[in-house]
Design a protein around this motif. Sequence first.
Motif, PDB file in Angstrom:
ATOM      1  N   ALA A 260      45.116 -11.950 -20.755  1.00  0.00           N
ATOM      2  CA  ALA A 260      45.533 -10.553 -20.606  1.00  0.00           C
ATOM      3  C   ALA A 260      45.157 -10.003 -19.246  1.00  0.00           C
ATOM      4  N   ALA A 261      43.966 -10.329 -18.770  1.00  0.00           N
ATOM      5  CA  ALA A 261      43.528  -9.836 -17.463  1.00  0.00           C
ATOM      6  C   ALA A 261      44.455 -10.333 -16.361  1.00  0.00           C
ATOM      7  N   HIS A 262      44.820 -11.610 -16.425  1.00  0.00           N
ATOM      8  CA  HIS A 262      45.732 -12.169 -15.409  1.00  0.00           C
ATOM      9  C   HIS A 262      47.128 -11.557 -15.532  1.00  0.00           C
ATOM     10  N   PHE A 263      47.590 -11.332 -16.760  1.00  0.00           N
ATOM     11  CA  PHE A 263      48.930 -10.770 -16.949  1.00  0.00           C
ATOM     12  C   PHE A 263      49.031  -9.369 -16.343  1.00  0.00           C
ATOM     13  N   TYR A 264      48.054  -8.521 -16.670  1.00  0.00           N
ATOM     14  CA  TYR A 264      48.137  -7.146 -16.163  1.00  0.00           C
ATOM     15  C   TYR A 264      47.877  -7.092 -14.661  1.00  0.00           C
ATOM     16  N   LEU A 265      47.036  -7.979 -14.152  1.00  0.00           N
ATOM     17  CA  LEU A 265      46.836  -8.024 -12.700  1.00  0.00           C
ATOM     18  C   LEU A 265      48.127  -8.478 -12.015  1.00  0.00           C
ATOM     19  N   ALA A 266      48.804  -9.464 -12.596  1.00  0.00           N
ATOM     20  CA  ALA A 266      50.083  -9.912 -12.042  1.00  0.00           C
ATOM     21  C   ALA A 266      51.098  -8.769 -12.047  1.00  0.00           C
TER      22      ALA A 266
END
Length: 309
Positions: A260-266
């Motif tokens: 989730a952290a990577h998805f929202y950062l992306a």
Amino acid sequence: MIRVLLAATLVANGLAAAEIPSAASVAQLAEAGRCREAMPLLKAVFAKVTEPAQKKRLGLDAVRCAVNLDDTDTAGDFVRALKKQFPRDPEVLYVAVHVFSDLSIRSSRELWMIAPGSYQMHELNAEAMEAQGKPDDALEEYREVLKKEPNLHGIHYRIGRLLLSGPNKDAMKEEARHEFEQELKVDPSSAGAEYVLGELARQDQQTETAIQHFSRATKLDPEFLDALVGLGRALIEGGRSGDAIAPLQAATKLQPDNPAAHFYLATAYQRSGRAEDAGREFALQQQANEKAQRAKQEAQAAATGKEKP
């Protein structure tokens, strides 16, 4: 007879250094059930032995003897020492589970005997009800706690979480929100209450309110992963993708395998016109998802005893 109980336990615990017996002989004394005589020797020899197998054997013998002697402090001390030296040893972990469980049961019995009507007893009952999957009974006990100690930290928070975990959580949302607000009145440092209030506001599309709660949660606890992700997500939803990058970067550093952290950062990078950074984060999200899936499959295989596909 184990060399006359090791010379009468070295003359009633005088324990002259030159006369301290071997680790094997002390272990034999303990394993023969002579715990009262063995305990002082176990303490002395355990402190000196360095060979891992001997130290582990002595430590486990000491734990068993301490439990038999109802010496809970000594049992706990030896378990902690063993866990420190053998942190991944299954036998040590197994013994630790049983010792701490036994200590917990004994202490709860003592509490019931000494103060059956205390708020601590109600709190303990509430925790037990939660563990048994009886949320209504747990709620009743937590409310009894508040009758006795209205300003006790953490209780409104637990009530709120219970209200949101039930089948009628949508109907309970406002009541739960009130409990988290009450928690902040008695404990303004509750990052957990701020986080849940932020998530409730975000679900109700109250984006600015959500951002305020998430921001306060991350200030109270800079390593609160869910609050960092929640803040980033709310900032994106509020059209502030550029501001969302910093908390989401912090989240990915705290937990590099969090999808989730990577998805929202992306997403934040993408909406900020940073296509290359967005592509990298989407790739990391995919890797994190695959790793999580493998871990889930391995856990399921271990639980069922089947080979991994």
